[in-house]
Design a protein around this motif. Sequence first.
Motif, PDB file in Angstrom:
ATOM      1  N   ILE A 110       0.862  -1.200   0.000  1.00  0.00           N
ATOM      2  CA  ILE A 110       0.000   0.000   0.000  1.00  0.00           C
ATOM      3  C   ILE A 110       0.896   1.248   0.000  1.00  0.00           C
ATOM      4  O   ILE A 110       2.092   1.139   0.277  1.00  0.00           O
ATOM      5  CB  ILE A 110      -0.950   0.016   1.229  1.00  0.00           C
ATOM      6  N   GLU A 114       0.321   5.482   4.258  1.00  0.00           N
ATOM      7  CA  GLU A 114      -0.951   5.020   4.826  1.00  0.00           C
ATOM      8  C   GLU A 114      -0.702   4.052   5.974  1.00  0.00           C
ATOM      9  O   GLU A 114       0.221   3.248   5.930  1.00  0.00           O
ATOM     10  CB  GLU A 114      -1.800   4.317   3.750  1.00  0.00           C
ATOM     11  N   LEU A 122      -8.802  -3.633   3.448  1.00  0.00           N
ATOM     12  CA  LEU A 122      -8.869  -3.591   1.979  1.00  0.00           C
ATOM     13  C   LEU A 122     -10.160  -4.227   1.457  1.00  0.00           C
ATOM     14  O   LEU A 122     -10.339  -4.373   0.242  1.00  0.00           O
ATOM     15  CB  LEU A 122      -7.653  -4.303   1.371  1.00  0.00           C
ATOM     16  N   LYS A 125     -12.003  -3.008  -1.674  1.00  0.00           N
ATOM     17  CA  LYS A 125     -11.162  -2.000  -2.334  1.00  0.00           C
ATOM     18  C   LYS A 125     -10.618  -2.517  -3.664  1.00  0.00           C
ATOM     19  O   LYS A 125     -10.634  -3.709  -3.950  1.00  0.00           O
ATOM     20  CB  LYS A 125      -9.986  -1.622  -1.404  1.00  0.00           C
ATOM     21  N   ARG A 126     -10.093  -1.592  -4.460  1.00  0.00           N
ATOM     22  CA  ARG A 126      -9.528  -1.935  -5.778  1.00  0.00           C
ATOM     23  C   ARG A 126      -8.062  -2.328  -5.618  1.00  0.00           C
ATOM     24  O   ARG A 126      -7.275  -1.582  -5.034  1.00  0.00           O
ATOM     25  CB  ARG A 126      -9.657  -0.706  -6.676  1.00  0.00           C
ATOM     26  N   PRO A 159      -1.326   2.506  -7.858  1.00  0.00           N
ATOM     27  CA  PRO A 159      -1.866   3.402  -6.830  1.00  0.00           C
ATOM     28  C   PRO A 159      -1.586   4.875  -7.138  1.00  0.00           C
ATOM     29  O   PRO A 159      -2.470   5.716  -7.047  1.00  0.00           O
ATOM     30  CB  PRO A 159      -1.151   2.949  -5.552  1.00  0.00           C
ATOM     31  N   ASP A 165      -6.215   1.041  -4.999  1.00  0.00           N
ATOM     32  CA  ASP A 165      -5.890   1.437  -3.619  1.00  0.00           C
ATOM     33  C   ASP A 165      -4.637   0.734  -3.116  1.00  0.00           C
ATOM     34  O   ASP A 165      -3.937   1.230  -2.236  1.00  0.00           O
ATOM     35  CB  ASP A 165      -7.058   1.063  -2.697  1.00  0.00           C
TER      36      ASP A 165
END
Length: 225
Positions: A110, A114, A122, A125-126, A159, A165
């Motif tokens: 990630i 973050e 997640l 999430k994408r 990302p 994400d």
Amino acid sequence: MTENNRLRVAMQKSGRLSDDSKELFERCGIKVRYHEQRLLAAAENMPIEFLRVRDDDIPGLVMDGVVDLGIIGENVLEETLLTRKSQGDPTEFRMLKRFDFGGCRLSIAIPRDEEWQGLESLNGKRIATSYPQLLKRCFEAKGLTFRPCLLTGSVEVAPRAGLADAICDLVSTGATLEANGLKEVEVIYRSKACLIARKDEMDAEKEDLVKRLLVRMQGVARARE
Ligand code: PRT
Ligand code: ZN
């Protein structure tokens, strides 16, 4: 068509597994000259021929019985296995050996800044990946879902480009993640290169040759320790 009875071995033509694969057979005493333009290369001193292809094609070639043996990363093997199962294609093969090269891990990463609060964060999430099946298996095992962003390359830029994400990609040193402002937060699969064979028994001569090859490979591994 069946004019020769050579053991047919699939290996990656060019990429991270090709040099180690070539070196392995060389150390086993097999003499072969590869030609850049040719798909097939016959060994000069043994009844073996090498089929040089993209790594992604190797598990299917073995499972369809087109070649006798293949050297492949377990990550690609496992992903192909799951894909073929879902499509109802043949998935049988024999695992003959796990090598000490081609080591890597398939990890979730990630953006560096973050905070990581576990895989649950997640959920829904994408996620950008080239390994949707392995990722799906991992998420399903935890009762989670994700929306895929399927990329066969440049996964690590997704990302930053606002496409996803998080990512799920292969990592070895971690330098690529670092260079793209990402951090590795969860390993979902550990992989090494391996040798697989087609499921159905080959004729006695070929089976015998495979046995001898395995003994030589064992010797090569011991010599390196
Ligand atoms: O053309 P073809 O389809 O045959 O090759 P390919 O581009 O699909 O594969 P290739 O040659 O990159 O990788 C072949 C196999 O090597 C993989 O399937 C793995 O089993 C193994 N392997 C080992 C790796 C890595 N290490 C690796 N680090 N494959 C890819 N990477 C990539 C990763 O995707 C990321 O882009 O390297 C980058 C990360 O490396 P680090 O060192 O920066 O962390
Ligand atoms: Zn590939």
